[in-house]
Design an enzyme around this catalytic site. Structure first.
Site, PDB file in Angstrom:
ATOM      1  N   GLY A   1       0.832  -1.203   0.000  1.00 50.19           N
ATOM      2  CA  GLY A   1       0.000   0.000   0.000  1.00 50.19           C
ATOM      3  C   GLY A   1       0.854   1.235   0.000  1.00 50.19           C
TER       4      GLY A   1
ATOM      5  N   ASN B   1      -5.961  -5.147   7.368  1.00 44.45           N
ATOM      6  CA  ASN B   1      -5.673  -5.505   5.987  1.00 44.45           C
ATOM      7  C   ASN B   1      -6.822  -6.378   5.521  1.00 44.45           C
ATOM      8  OD1 ASN B   1      -4.516  -6.546   3.603  1.00 44.45           O
ATOM      9  ND2 ASN B   1      -3.510  -8.184   4.740  1.00 44.45           N
TER      10      ASN B   1
ATOM     11  N   CYS C   1      -5.038 -16.837   0.484  1.00 44.56           N
ATOM     12  CA  CYS C   1      -5.116 -16.223  -0.847  1.00 44.56           C
ATOM     13  C   CYS C   1      -3.977 -16.724  -1.739  1.00 44.56           C
ATOM     14  CB  CYS C   1      -5.022 -14.715  -0.696  1.00 44.56           C
ATOM     15  SG  CYS C   1      -4.836 -13.827  -2.249  1.00 44.56           S
TER      16      CYS C   1
ATOM     17  N   ASP D   1       4.109 -13.169 -17.808  1.00 43.63           N
ATOM     18  CA  ASP D   1       3.556 -12.269 -16.796  1.00 43.63           C
ATOM     19  C   ASP D   1       2.857 -13.143 -15.761  1.00 43.63           C
ATOM     20  OD1 ASP D   1       2.934  -9.970 -15.447  1.00 43.63           O
ATOM     21  OD2 ASP D   1       1.867  -9.027 -17.101  1.00 43.63           O
TER      22      ASP D   1
END
Ligand code: SF4
Length: 470
Positions: free
Chosen positions: A35, A112, A248, A357
């Site tokens: 962030g 978060n 995640c 990528d």
């Protein structure tokens, strides 16, 4: 559909170290990739232990906190926060830590991720008279704590966090302790560390923050666990419990810093392995493999190793563009890519390239890069994506895009290939991603793998890395 934007961020907490403020500074400095919109530190005043002091503002850690670090009192405990937001909600009142006065004394909170039932909780609290200053989930937790009937802060925290659903990690600072809580599915990360000196314990979103303050990794906070760092060390307070662990997967694919360890392995190694699996699934006849810097370089190296092709740095990144170019608008993002990435003609001229990528969200970055590489003389560009098609928005704090803008949601692989102008395009399969990541039970919702926690009606976005994606 309205696109409500919130933050995915980095959090840090320390208890028991006389250099707590400095630790918090370097802790969040090392989490800057999570962030860049705002930064803040809250500390317990050593001279007046009931008093918490916060310094926060809009900008990078160095910009916001270096000028005011000396205004923070000497402290043995502190928390810190970095925040990313993609639109108008990046006002200073959403900067964290959030300082609240409760009947348990002052507390400071930072988080978060995203609480998916935040709207319901907010409405319910407002009906009870709660007044909100900003839109942060931390404020909801603070109000839940304030309204708890529990006898002490620990009990109030347990009661409050058990009402939350989603993917989140909170750190809470009180005059006596630092608390950390992780969502019941363990979607968002939170780890415990111990100072090498033996003085103090830490909480952090990623292990790279522990390394930054010379702390050793102790363990991950368990899904649904509430831990407390205090004069007795680290203890577990019963909290939400958990049923299905779903960390995640995108943290390993892209979001975490490469040296951070997830499930005992650095993201760098996981990314190399994903590149290797991708090479086995989708080989390409090419002369050289290049990656999109910086986040995709490990994937490209893994692809090159597995396919016995040379790896080279065909694209270079301007590291000094900075957060000015992390913009919510598509046109601004394109400008940012153009300023950030340049091709190395000697590497790409006359070559058949594999361009790796880590993900493809909208496809605009890829289209620009392929044009750039062709303009520099590449004869072929074979695009390889080291994650499966990104088809579904994230509700747990990762800013991707509106569902309608996700290229893979509405277009076939061939249509995307034509759109980006590649000679060939292939993605890692969902099975390949599962094989490439250590352990099981990952959240794979954005890759069509199903939501581990029922989402709200509106996708809630967050997150951002400096090398933000298309
Ligand atoms: S939906 Fe995707 S980005 Fe969001 S938590 Fe799950 S794996 Fe991560």
């Amino acid at each position: 559909m309205a696109y409500e934007l919130k933050e995915e961020c980095g959090v840090f907490g320390v208890y028991g170290d006389p250099e707590a403020v400095t630790d918090a500074y370097w802790g969040i400095f090392s989490l800057q990739h999570r962030g860049q919109e705002s930064a803040g530190i809250a500390a317990v005043d050593e001279q007046d232990p009931g008093r918490l002091v916060v310094r926060k503002g809009m900008g990078l850690v160095t910009e916001v906190l270096s000028p005011v670090l000396s205004q923070l009192p000497p402290a043995w405990s502190a928390i810190g926060h970095v925040r990313y937001s993609t639109s108008g909600e990046s006002e200073v009142f959403n900067a964290q830590p959030l300082l609240m006065r409760t009947r348990f004394g002052q507390i400071a909170l930072a988080h978060n991720g995203n609480v998916v039932n935040a709207q319901d909780l907010r409405r319910s609290l407002q009906a009870q008279g709660a007044v909100f200053q900003g839109t942060s989930d931390s404020e909801i937790l603070a109000h839940l704590i304030a309204r708890s009937a529990a006898e002490d802060l620990s009990g109030a925290l347990v009661q409050a966090v058990t009402q939350l659903a989603g993917g989140f990690a909170f750190v809470v600072l009180s005059p006596d302790a630092v608390y950390g809580v992780r969502d019941p599915n363990g979607i968002r990360p939170l780890v415990v560390g111990e100072a090498e000196s033996g003085q103090g314990h830490m909480l952090a979103s990623e292990t790279c923050a522990l390394d930054a303050v010379r702390a050793r990794f102790v363990r991950e906070v368990e899904p649904g666990e509430l831990v407390v760092l205090d004069s007795k060390g680290v203890s577990r307070l019963t909290a939400m419990g958990w049923s299905a662990v779903s960390p995640c997967a995108f943290e390993s694919v892209y979001f975490a810093r490469a040296d951070s360890k997830i499930r005992g392995e650095s993201a760098q190694m996981a990314r190399r392995r994903l590149g290797g699996v991708l090479a086995a699934e989708a080989p390409a006849g090419a002369d050289v493999v290049i990656g999109v810097p910086d986040s995709s370089l490990p994937h490209a190296m893994g692809y090159a190793e597995a396919s016995h092709l040379p790896f080279d740095f065909g694209l270079v990144k301007n590291r000094y563009v900075g957060r000015t170019f992390i913009m919510p608008k598509q046109s601004e993002r394109m400008r940012s890519v153009q300023l950030k990435l340049a091709a190395v003609p000697e590497v790409v001229r006359g070559k058949r390239l594999v361009l790796v990528d880590d993900s493809l969200v909208r496809g605009t970055n890829a289209r620009y890069l392929i044009q750039l590489l062709r303009a520099c003389g590449a004869t072929q560009v074979h695009m390889r994506i080291a994650s499966p098609p990104y088809t579904d928005p994230c509700y747990y704090g990762i800013d991707t895009s509106r569902a309608t803008e996700l290229a893979a949601r509405t277009k076939s692989v061939e249509e995307i290939r034509q759109m980006i102008g590649a000679d060939s395009l292939a993605y890692l399969s969902l099975d390949g991603l599962k094989r490439g990541l250590k352990g099981g039970g990952w959240c794979l919702a954005c890759f069509g793998g199903g939501y581990p926690v029922p989402p709200t009606l509106e996708p809630v976005a967050c997150v951002g890395r400096e090398d933000d994606h298309d």
